[in-house]
Design a protein around this motif. Structure first.
Motif, PDB file in Angstrom:
ATOM      1  N   ASN A  51       4.671  -9.466   5.844  1.00 14.43           N
ATOM      2  CA  ASN A  51       4.981  -8.858   7.146  1.00 14.43           C
ATOM      3  C   ASN A  51       5.048  -7.343   6.943  1.00 14.43           C
ATOM      4  O   ASN A  51       6.117  -6.768   6.780  1.00 14.43           O
ATOM      5  CB  ASN A  51       6.288  -9.399   7.710  1.00 14.43           C
ATOM      6  N   ILE A  52       3.883  -6.703   6.947  1.00 19.06           N
ATOM      7  CA  ILE A  52       3.789  -5.267   6.692  1.00 19.06           C
ATOM      8  C   ILE A  52       3.683  -4.533   8.032  1.00 19.06           C
ATOM      9  O   ILE A  52       2.798  -4.829   8.836  1.00 19.06           O
ATOM     10  CB  ILE A  52       2.557  -4.944   5.818  1.00 19.06           C
ATOM     11  N   PRO A  53       4.547  -3.574   8.311  1.00 14.90           N
ATOM     12  CA  PRO A  53       4.496  -2.867   9.601  1.00 14.90           C
ATOM     13  C   PRO A  53       3.299  -1.930   9.695  1.00 14.90           C
ATOM     14  O   PRO A  53       2.767  -1.468   8.677  1.00 14.90           O
ATOM     15  CB  PRO A  53       5.813  -2.083   9.623  1.00 14.90           C
ATOM     16  N   GLY A  54       2.892  -1.632  10.917  1.00 14.91           N
ATOM     17  CA  GLY A  54       1.714  -0.816  11.142  1.00 14.91           C
ATOM     18  C   GLY A  54       1.793   0.593  10.592  1.00 14.91           C
ATOM     19  O   GLY A  54       0.761   1.187  10.251  1.00 14.91           O
ATOM     20  N   ASN A  55       2.995   1.144  10.465  1.00 12.03           N
ATOM     21  CA  ASN A  55       3.117   2.517   9.958  1.00 12.03           C
ATOM     22  C   ASN A  55       3.022   2.592   8.436  1.00 12.03           C
ATOM     23  O   ASN A  55       3.143   3.665   7.855  1.00 12.03           O
ATOM     24  CB  ASN A  55       4.423   3.165  10.433  1.00 12.03           C
ATOM     25  N   LYS A  56       2.773   1.431   7.796  1.00 13.71           N
ATOM     26  CA  LYS A  56       2.623   1.400   6.342  1.00 13.71           C
ATOM     27  C   LYS A  56       1.176   1.130   5.917  1.00 13.71           C
ATOM     28  O   LYS A  56       0.897   0.967   4.726  1.00 13.71           O
ATOM     29  CB  LYS A  56       3.532   0.310   5.734  1.00 13.71           C
ATOM     30  N   TRP A  91      -3.601  -0.968  13.467  1.00 10.01           N
ATOM     31  CA  TRP A  91      -3.125  -2.308  13.790  1.00 10.01           C
ATOM     32  C   TRP A  91      -1.606  -2.303  13.910  1.00 10.01           C
ATOM     33  O   TRP A  91      -0.942  -1.378  13.452  1.00 10.01           O
ATOM     34  CB  TRP A  91      -3.521  -3.316  12.704  1.00 10.01           C
ATOM     35  N   LYS A  92      -1.069  -3.374  14.479  1.00  2.00           N
ATOM     36  CA  LYS A  92       0.389  -3.518  14.555  1.00  2.00           C
ATOM     37  C   LYS A  92       0.985  -3.820  13.189  1.00  2.00           C
ATOM     38  O   LYS A  92       2.189  -3.709  12.990  1.00  2.00           O
ATOM     39  CB  LYS A  92       0.744  -4.636  15.536  1.00  2.00           C
ATOM     40  N   GLY A  93       0.158  -4.236  12.261  1.00  2.00           N
ATOM     41  CA  GLY A  93       0.627  -4.557  10.922  1.00  2.00           C
ATOM     42  C   GLY A  93      -0.188  -5.678  10.326  1.00  2.00           C
ATOM     43  O   GLY A  93      -1.329  -5.927  10.741  1.00  2.00           O
ATOM     44  N   ILE A  94       0.406  -6.369   9.363  1.00  2.00           N
ATOM     45  CA  ILE A  94      -0.258  -7.502   8.722  1.00  2.00           C
ATOM     46  C   ILE A  94       0.736  -8.646   8.598  1.00  2.00           C
ATOM     47  O   ILE A  94       1.769  -8.527   7.921  1.00  2.00           O
ATOM     48  CB  ILE A  94      -0.828  -7.127   7.339  1.00  2.00           C
TER      49      ILE A  94
END
Length: 424
Positions: free
Chosen positions: A364-369, A374-377
């Motif tokens: 659960n990786i956030p989009g700012n990382k 994308w919204k994340g992974i």
């Protein structure tokens, strides 16, 4: 004592072999990851860019990236939960051949003893390569292949970070709808022009299906043999059908050849709407020059989106300083794929395949990382990232510019494409 214990592990069979691989990798302070990509053949240029992206990601994880604190692993020093173990990439060249992709994947697992596989760009190669990893129970991370069926096979060890063609083709038709509503441009006559491997064939089926459901006229549907040496007769048929928009799925060599043939035959539809792949390779613009302008292509990444996420520019600058080129939609996804896999291995604190698989499930990786817009992974039960999304970019003056979604656009869309004889 260590030798006796190792022999005991080997007696446990397949599970023991996997654990032995894991212990070996950990003891060497080295995490071996197999990378299966087209390093020769028609897609070699794309493969080289993705190889560069993987090497940049591994270098950041192992040695750090100063000045980018929000990027995971930018402090360097390897994977902290594995006592600083370093990433070692073992490359294999599948040459665009599904059988070679499968055999090279098996070699990486059984001989190189990698703990995970990343690859393989072309959907038809990813299909066979990932079957091997599934059989050996080795995690397989796919960053770029977009054939929707890849995550519909019930596999336990397969994970895909990119969005897929079902979403991308739906995006095309949402774009047409908004084009009329917001720009007053009405599209009704379509044609498809796609290569005939897994990716192109599945895309064609979906495009034809959605066109019928949404009231568009499909004037021509053409699938051509992958790696064709000429496309003259096919494009003559396209020209005779007189579509407003040609929806095209082509790898690099075919994309360049198609554009040259369009110009030779004086074929100028209102728009060529491409499905990524060859149309987003750096070599596409380099080879065609101004003749690549005005094409709109599906994308997942563009440097002009850095206004929304500083990581995009920061990491792209690193890539550019090392390789004298910007990321593409392909290479940016490949970079993101390895960073995701490294994140899972680090959280697993283990190189044992089941531990890595479990950590991937829990990702659960956030989009700012990440460097993607994308919204994340986060993976669903089929191994598909549910947060992936697409954009459309248009080549103007040799650069990709985001033109859709309209609220993300950095440049106004140019429609229709200028006729060949009207271009400067």
């Amino acid at each position: 004592m260590i030798i006796k214990s190792f022999k005991k592990v080997m007696l446990l069979g397949v599970a023991g072999v996997a654990l032995a691989f894991s212990l070996s990798a950990y003891a060497q302070q080295e995490i071996k990851i197999g990378a299966v990509y087209p390093l020769s053949g028609a897609a070699a240029s794309s493969g080289a860019e993705m190889k560069n992206a993987l090497e940049l990601a591994a270098d950041i994880i192992n040695n750090g990236a100063k000045g980018i604190p929000n990027l995971p692993f930018s402090a360097g020093g390897g994977l902290p939960n594995l006592k600083g173990a370093k990433i070692k990439l073992i490359f294999a060249d599948h040459q665009g051949n599904p059988q070679i992709g499968a055999s090279e994947t098996e070699r990486l697992i059984t001989q190189e003893k990698v703990v995970a596989i990343i690859g393989a760009y072309a959907s038809n190669v990813t299909a066979t390569s990932s079957q091997v990893a599934e059989r050996y129970k080795v995690p397989y991370l796919n960053p770029e292949s977009s054939s929707a069926t890849l995550t519909q096979r019930g596999f336990k060890w397969f994970f895909r970070t990119t969005a897929h063609d079902d979403l991308f083709v739906h995006n095309f038709f949402e774009f047409f709808k908004e084009l009329e509503a917001k720009k007053g441009i009405k599209v009704k006559q379509l044609a498809t022009f796609n290569e005939n491997t897994l990716w192109g064939n599945e895309t064609t089926k979906l495009e034809v299906k959605l066109a019928a459901e949404r009231g568009y006229t499909m004037t021509k549907t053409i699938t051509y043999p992958a790696k064709s040496t000429q496309l003259t007769s096919e494009i003559q048929s396209l020209k005779a059908a007189n579509p407003q928009v040609v929806m095209e799925s082509s790898y690099l060599g075919d994309a360049i050849m198609a554009m040259k043939t369009y110009k030779e035959l004086g074929f100028s539809p209102d728009m060529i709407l491409a499905n990524n792949a060859g149309f987003t390779d750096t070599e596409f613009r380099r080879t065609l020059g101004k003749d690549s302008d005005y094409v709109i292509t599906r994308e997942v990444w563009s440097p002009d989106l850095a206004k929304n996420n500083p990581l995009i520019k920061q990491v792209n600058d690193l890539y550019n300083s090392k390789y004298k080129a910007d990321f593409t939609g392909n290479s940016s996804r490949t970079f993101t794929g390895l960073m995701t896999l490294a994140d899972a291995i680090n959280r697993a604190a283990s190189t044992e395949p089941e531990a890595i698989r479990k950590a991937l499930v829990e990702t659960n990786i956030p989009g700012n990382k990440i460097i993607m817009p994308w919204k994340g992974i986060k993976f669903d039960e089929q191994g598909q990232n549910t947060y992936g999304s697409g954009i459309l970019v248009q080549i103007i003056d040799g650069k990709y510019n985001t033109v859709w979604p309209f609220d993300m656009a950095t440049k106004d869309i140019v429609w229709p494409m200028p006729k060949w004889d009207a271009r400067k």
